[in-house]
Design a protein around this motif. Structure first.
Motif, PDB file in Angstrom:
ATOM      1  N   SER A   1     -44.081 -32.646  -5.594  1.00 49.17           N
ATOM      2  CA  SER A   1     -43.781 -31.504  -6.461  1.00 49.17           C
ATOM      3  C   SER A   1     -44.969 -30.549  -6.530  1.00 49.17           C
ATOM      4  N   HIS A   2     -46.173 -31.104  -6.655  1.00 45.74           N
ATOM      5  CA  HIS A   2     -47.369 -30.261  -6.728  1.00 45.74           C
ATOM      6  C   HIS A   2     -47.532 -29.419  -5.464  1.00 45.74           C
ATOM      7  N   LEU A   3     -47.389 -30.044  -4.308  1.00 45.61           N
ATOM      8  CA  LEU A   3     -47.564 -29.312  -3.051  1.00 45.61           C
ATOM      9  C   LEU A   3     -46.468 -28.267  -2.859  1.00 45.61           C
ATOM     10  N   THR A   4     -45.258 -28.602  -3.280  1.00 44.85           N
ATOM     11  CA  THR A   4     -44.157 -27.640  -3.162  1.00 44.85           C
ATOM     12  C   THR A   4     -44.372 -26.463  -4.111  1.00 44.85           C
ATOM     13  N   ARG A   5     -44.951 -26.741  -5.286  1.00 49.86           N
ATOM     14  CA  ARG A   5     -45.267 -25.649  -6.219  1.00 49.86           C
ATOM     15  C   ARG A   5     -46.214 -24.647  -5.567  1.00 49.86           C
ATOM     16  N   LYS A   6     -47.190 -25.149  -4.807  1.00 46.17           N
ATOM     17  CA  LYS A   6     -48.142 -24.248  -4.147  1.00 46.17           C
ATOM     18  C   LYS A   6     -47.426 -23.327  -3.162  1.00 46.17           C
ATOM     19  N   LEU A   7     -46.441 -23.872  -2.452  1.00 51.22           N
ATOM     20  CA  LEU A   7     -45.665 -23.030  -1.534  1.00 51.22           C
ATOM     21  C   LEU A   7     -44.872 -21.977  -2.301  1.00 51.22           C
ATOM     22  N   LEU A   8     -44.349 -22.373  -3.452  1.00 49.82           N
ATOM     23  CA  LEU A   8     -43.590 -21.431  -4.274  1.00 49.82           C
ATOM     24  C   LEU A   8     -44.506 -20.324  -4.793  1.00 49.82           C
ATOM     25  N   GLU A   9     -45.713 -20.695  -5.203  1.00 55.75           N
ATOM     26  CA  GLU A   9     -46.667 -19.704  -5.702  1.00 55.75           C
ATOM     27  C   GLU A   9     -47.071 -18.719  -4.611  1.00 55.75           C
ATOM     28  N   GLU A  10     -47.132 -19.216  -3.373  1.00 53.33           N
ATOM     29  CA  GLU A  10     -47.474 -18.336  -2.247  1.00 53.33           C
ATOM     30  C   GLU A  10     -46.260 -17.584  -1.712  1.00 53.33           C
ATOM     31  N   LYS A  11     -45.100 -17.807  -2.365  1.00 53.50           N
ATOM     32  CA  LYS A  11     -43.842 -17.142  -1.988  1.00 53.50           C
ATOM     33  C   LYS A  11     -43.405 -17.488  -0.563  1.00 53.50           C
TER      34      LYS A  11
ATOM     35  N   GLY B   1     -42.084 -23.606 -12.246  1.00 53.35           N
ATOM     36  CA  GLY B   1     -41.171 -22.577 -11.760  1.00 53.35           C
ATOM     37  C   GLY B   1     -39.953 -23.140 -11.056  1.00 53.35           C
ATOM     38  N   PHE B   2     -39.759 -24.476 -11.164  1.00 53.25           N
ATOM     39  CA  PHE B   2     -38.597 -25.117 -10.553  1.00 53.25           C
ATOM     40  C   PHE B   2     -37.388 -25.009 -11.483  1.00 53.25           C
ATOM     41  N   HIS B   3     -36.233 -25.367 -10.944  1.00 56.44           N
ATOM     42  CA  HIS B   3     -35.015 -25.522 -11.741  1.00 56.44           C
ATOM     43  C   HIS B   3     -34.755 -27.026 -11.875  1.00 56.44           C
ATOM     44  N   PRO B   4     -35.259 -27.659 -12.952  1.00 57.24           N
ATOM     45  CA  PRO B   4     -35.098 -29.113 -13.069  1.00 57.24           C
ATOM     46  C   PRO B   4     -33.750 -29.500 -13.665  1.00 57.24           C
ATOM     47  N   GLN B   5     -33.269 -30.655 -13.252  1.00 58.39           N
ATOM     48  CA  GLN B   5     -32.016 -31.193 -13.794  1.00 58.39           C
ATOM     49  C   GLN B   5     -32.158 -32.704 -13.929  1.00 58.39           C
ATOM     50  N   VAL B   6     -32.043 -33.203 -15.155  1.00 58.36           N
ATOM     51  CA  VAL B   6     -32.088 -34.646 -15.396  1.00 58.36           C
ATOM     52  C   VAL B   6     -30.682 -35.206 -15.226  1.00 58.36           C
ATOM     53  N   ILE B   7     -30.563 -36.238 -14.401  1.00 52.17           N
ATOM     54  CA  ILE B   7     -29.260 -36.857 -14.128  1.00 52.17           C
ATOM     55  C   ILE B   7     -29.326 -38.308 -14.584  1.00 52.17           C
ATOM     56  N   PRO B   8     -28.748 -38.627 -15.749  1.00 51.66           N
ATOM     57  CA  PRO B   8     -28.806 -40.014 -16.237  1.00 51.66           C
ATOM     58  C   PRO B   8     -27.755 -40.894 -15.564  1.00 51.66           C
ATOM     59  N   LEU B   9     -28.144 -42.108 -15.236  1.00 50.81           N
ATOM     60  CA  LEU B   9     -27.211 -43.123 -14.754  1.00 50.81           C
ATOM     61  C   LEU B   9     -26.979 -44.116 -15.885  1.00 50.81           C
TER      62      LEU B   9
END
Length: 482
Positions: free
Chosen positions: A42-52, A85-93
């Motif tokens: 998630s952290h590394l993907t955030r960096k890509l998002l920040e760099e657009k 800046g993600f769109h999080p969704q919690v999915i309970p089982l």
């Protein structure tokens, strides 16, 4: 003392993603548990998002509900990912306490997790999702498969790119591709990535109990320092074995697909589910300089187009391999069954595959009763995707066409237009010969109120959807599996 692991840099992460997709998708899904592996992802993907370099990230957080604190952890993870800046969704089982304690919970949880991810991806229109499985996970997988006696296909371990498993009957789930960028990266480097960048993660204490699951036992065996295992069974060697096996499996599949394109003729009748294929009449043309494993994969690929099964296993195709690929003189080969299909030899290297007659238990399993309105998509008999609109005050029954239905079908033909009657006659006499007519779906209407014209409890034949034959203005959508 081993050297300290290096964190994964952003350029390295970009390179790992480009190994999956040369053009990194602009819209990604992430499977996030909150553990150190997925939080590094998630952290590394955030960096890509920040760099657009990517534009949108959907993070799916599966709460297994197996621990009292899991719901709060999932909520905390969602808050962190929202700040990224993600769109999080919690999915309970949902599990009962008895189910969690039962043997096999790990397998059931895996199935439920993948199915939940698939449904979330389809709903969110995400067609590429990243998972944080790493080299340690890969080593555990390969070791367990070695112990269970797996062959080349299994020793490839987890694939870098694959479809989501366990989702054969979820509509459009086969369009979602999972990517695993870290399969050659050790867990220690993911932890170093989080520690270096002050990324918070949550620990599941059960992961450290070597008696909790079979995978935990394997993890303990592989990570104990100093290792008591020979070098060939240590992480680096097992990951290398998986990489070589995956490359070989990919090569075999590509060669088989090329062989089909150049030397085989295949015709699939999506109305009846029947498949005809023809191999070169000259056996030398087919077999010359071709690896037997490629020929077997070729036959599996052909079979998968028509089989009602979820997938075709090599070990279940021995009979077909021997008769189609092994026998030089096929004049006296009787019809046989394999992979849920009857195989009929037509001469001159030509074969016809039809659905074998459904046993009584299977007939019951493939009967669906639907209430008014448009139904969800269903995979009927593992072959046709369907959804059906049921009129008010009715129920739709989707089931196999039976011998007892033939009288009703013929009576329908007598009360419809000459054009429709010709279509019915063509279907019965030409396309649906023998038992084949009793392997296709039929839609019936059953009236729920006694004052209806048909009378309470009567079943009325409404459509043979795969043939496009409609008798009661029935509305439905249908297509053969991909």
């Amino acid at each position: 003392m081993p050297p300290r692991a290096l964190p994964i840099s952003l350029p390295e992460y970009k390179s790992l993603l480009q190994n999956l997709w040369p053009n990194v998708p602009k819209r990604l899904g992430l499977a996030v548990s909150g553990g150190v592996d997925s939080m590094a992802l998630s952290h590394l993907t955030r960096k890509l998002l920040e760099e657009k370099q990517i534009h949108e990230v959907h993070a799916f957080i599966i709460d297994h509900g197996a621990r009292p604190e899991s719901a709060q952890e999932a909520s905390s993870v969602a808050d962190i990912l929202k700040s990224y800046g993600f769109h999080p969704q919690v999915i309970p089982l949902t599990w009962g306490a008895d189910n969690i304690a039962k043997v096999g919970f790990e397998t059931r949880a895996r199935t439920a997790r993948f199915r939940a991810l698939a449904k979330a991806c389809v709903t969110s229109e995400v067609d590429k999702i990243l998972l944080a499985h790493h080299g340690d996970d890969q080593a555990e997988t390969v070791m367990m498969r070695l112990i269970s006696g797996s062959r080349l296909d299994g020793l490839g371990g987890m694939r870098h790119l694959s479809r989501i498993p366990e989702c054969w009957n979820i509509h459009n789930a086969n369009k979602v591709i999972m990517g695993r960028p870290f399969l050659t990266v050790g867990k220690d480097r993911l932890q170093a990535t989080c520690e270096t960048n002050d990324v918070k993660w949550f620990e599941d204490k059960t992961n450290h109990d070597p008696t909790y699951t079979r995978r935990n036992t394997m993890r303990h065996l592989l990570t104990t320092t100093p290792s008591r295992l020979p070098r060939a069974l240590q992480r680096e060697s097992l990951v290398s074995l998986a990489t070589r096996a995956e490359d070989r499996n990919r090569s075999i599949k590509e060669e088989a697909e090329d062989l089909i394109a150049k030397r085989c003729q295949i015709v699939l009748n999506e109305r009846t589910g029947s498949l005809d294929f023809k191999l070169p009449r000259n056996r030398e043309e087919l077999f010359k300089d071709v690896n037997p494993a490629v020929l077997q994969r070729m036959l599996i690929i052909i079979t998968e187009k028509a089989t009602p099964g979820r997938r075709v296993e090599t070990r279940h195709m021995t009979n077909a391999f021997e008769k189609v690929l092994g026998a030089e003189n096929k004049k006296h080969i009787p019809m046989f069954t394999s992979a849920g299909l009857t195989w009929t030899y037509n001469g001159e290297q030509s074969w016809t595959l039809n659905r074998e007659p459904l046993p009584p238990v299977k007939k019951e399993q493939e009967e669906y009763v639907l209430g008014p309105g448009m139904s969800e998509w269903m995979l009927w008999d593992g072959r046709w995707w369907m959804r059906v609109e049921t009129p008010p005050r009715h129920r739709s029954i989707v089931r196999i066409l039976k011998d007892s239905d033939m009288k009703a079908l013929r009576s329908k033909a007598g009360r419809i237009s000459p054009r429709m009657r010709a279509r019915v006659d063509d279907a019965l006499k030409k396309q649906l010969k023998g038992h084949l007519r009793f392997t296709i779906p039929a839609i019936f209407w059953k009236v729920d109120v006694p004052e209806d014209v048909y009378g309470e409890g009567d079943e009325v034949l409404a459509a043979l959807p795969s043939l496009g034959l409609t008798f009661q203005n029935a509305k439905y959508e249908i297509h053969f599996k991909d």
